[in-house]
Design a protein around this motif. Sequence first.
Motif, short mmCIF file in Angstrom:
data_model
loop_
_atom_site.label_atom_id
_atom_site.label_comp_id
_atom_site.label_asym_id
_atom_site.label_seq_id
_atom_site.Cartn_x
_atom_site.Cartn_y
_atom_site.Cartn_z
N LEU A 82 1.13 -7.24 10.89
CA LEU A 82 1.15 -8.67 11.22
C LEU A 82 2.65 -9.10 10.56
O LEU A 82 2.24 -9.32 9.43
N GLY A 83 3.59 -9.55 11.39
CA GLY A 83 4.78 -10.11 10.98
C GLY A 83 4.75 -11.48 10.87
O GLY A 83 4.05 -12.30 11.69
N PRO A 92 0.84 -1.25 -0.01
CA PRO A 92 0.27 -0.06 -0.18
C PRO A 92 0.73 1.21 0.10
O PRO A 92 1.99 1.08 0.60
N ASP A 93 0.47 2.48 -0.76
CA ASP A 93 1.03 3.47 -0.54
C ASP A 93 0.33 4.53 0.43
O ASP A 93 -0.81 5.21 0.26
N TYR A 94 0.84 4.68 1.76
CA TYR A 94 0.25 5.46 2.61
C TYR A 94 0.42 6.91 2.34
O TYR A 94 -0.23 7.68 3.32
N THR A 95 1.21 7.23 1.48
CA THR A 95 1.33 8.71 1.08
C THR A 95 0.09 9.43 0.58
O THR A 95 -0.21 10.76 0.95
N LEU A 147 -2.71 -3.93 8.16
CA LEU A 147 -4.12 -3.75 8.28
C LEU A 147 -4.36 -2.46 8.62
O LEU A 147 -3.72 -1.91 9.32
N ARG A 148 -5.64 -2.00 8.38
CA ARG A 148 -6.00 -0.57 8.39
C ARG A 148 -7.58 -0.82 9.17
O ARG A 148 -8.37 -1.42 8.41
N TYR A 149 -7.84 -0.41 10.44
CA TYR A 149 -9.22 -0.48 10.83
C TYR A 149 -9.50 0.81 11.26
O TYR A 149 -8.71 1.74 11.87
N ARG A 150 -10.89 0.96 11.51
CA ARG A 150 -11.50 2.38 12.08
C ARG A 150 -12.21 1.96 13.28
O ARG A 150 -12.84 0.80 13.06
N VAL A 151 -12.22 2.61 14.34
CA VAL A 151 -13.11 2.04 15.55
C VAL A 151 -14.70 2.44 15.25
O VAL A 151 -14.92 3.27 14.71
N ARG A 152 -15.46 1.36 15.58
CA ARG A 152 -16.69 1.68 15.47
C ARG A 152 -17.36 2.36 16.55
O ARG A 152 -17.11 2.33 17.75
N ARG A 153 -18.13 3.36 16.26
CA ARG A 153 -18.66 4.30 17.53
C ARG A 153 -20.08 3.63 17.82
O ARG A 153 -20.73 3.50 16.66
N ALA A 183 -6.82 -4.52 3.90
CA ALA A 183 -5.60 -5.54 4.52
C ALA A 183 -4.89 -5.89 3.35
O ALA A 183 -5.30 -6.35 2.00
N THR A 184 -3.81 -5.62 3.15
CA THR A 184 -2.70 -5.85 2.14
C THR A 184 -1.39 -6.84 2.56
O THR A 184 -0.80 -6.46 3.55
N PRO A 185 -1.64 -8.23 1.99
CA PRO A 185 -0.53 -8.85 2.17
C PRO A 185 0.75 -8.71 1.50
O PRO A 185 0.80 -7.95 0.20
N ASN A 186 2.15 -8.94 2.03
CA ASN A 186 3.26 -8.72 1.18
C ASN A 186 3.82 -9.92 1.04
O ASN A 186 4.33 -10.30 2.22
N PRO A 187 3.89 -10.72 0.13
CA PRO A 187 4.66 -12.18 0.15
C PRO A 187 5.99 -11.92 0.27
O PRO A 187 6.66 -13.17 0.65
N GLU A 188 6.55 -10.74 -0.29
CA GLU A 188 8.20 -10.78 0.03
C GLU A 188 8.58 -10.67 1.43
O GLU A 188 9.57 -11.18 1.87
N THR A 189 7.75 -10.14 2.20
CA THR A 189 8.08 -9.85 3.63
C THR A 189 7.36 -10.88 4.58
O THR A 189 7.60 -11.12 6.01
N ASP A 190 6.33 -11.43 4.14
CA ASP A 190 5.30 -12.31 4.94
C ASP A 190 4.57 -11.52 5.89
O ASP A 190 4.26 -12.03 7.03
#
Length: 244
Positions: A193-194, A4-7, A238-244, A227-234
């Motif tokens: 998650l590593g 993912p591009d977080y910029t 994850l990005r979550y938003r808190v439910r209000r 949720a973005t997996p990275n096969p190169e680093t395993d």
Amino acid sequence: MPVPDYTTLEFPDPPDDRPYVIVDMIASADGRTVIEDNEAGLGSRTDRRLLHELRLHVDVVLAGAGTLRATGASPRLYDEDLEALRLQRGKSRMPNGAVISASGKVPLDATFFTSPRFDAYLYLADTAPSARREAIEATGRPVVEVPADDAIPAMLRHMRSEMGARLVMLEGGPTLNGECFRAGVVDELFLTLGGVVVGGHGLPTAVEMLGVEVTRATVTRLELLSATPNPETDEVYLRYRVRR
């Protein structure tokens, strides 16, 4: 699937009385956040890059005193292109740093206090010894006193009203994360998650709430945004938003 591009991330406007608060953490596949007393060894260079890309957006990078003692605390982006992008967006070259402490027992020779490359604030509980406050003030870093029984909300009110902060990133440790979740001030959680199992017993997880009875009614519910997996680093980002 690309990393993912977080910029390019966008965030909602903050509440009137505090900044919008995001938490960024890394954990092993079994939920542990330390190996040999710190997070080194859990994440890859890609994870570190995403951390710095998140800092691109924020006004304050916040850490607890335990994190400062264990691994240090800094709001730096470590990338001239990211700094230039902040400037293009009308922000300062890098965010402010902030640490909150109940006792004032912090290493005054740490980069957080000695670096001229960024501004930083120490939020100190009003129950801390006056000698500790004086020693911290002698480093040149501003000390903001907050009531011990309302420290988190008071700190965020100061950031919003006095610093104009709209977005704050909390980088741990787990106990401070827990205090912020308990106070109901966390809006989003970024969790890497590593691909490693740490094992062990009694090691911290990403969020530690001391002295809190956990029930189905008290858990914080999250909405998964990505949720973005990275096969190169395993790793999985994850990005979550808190439910209000």
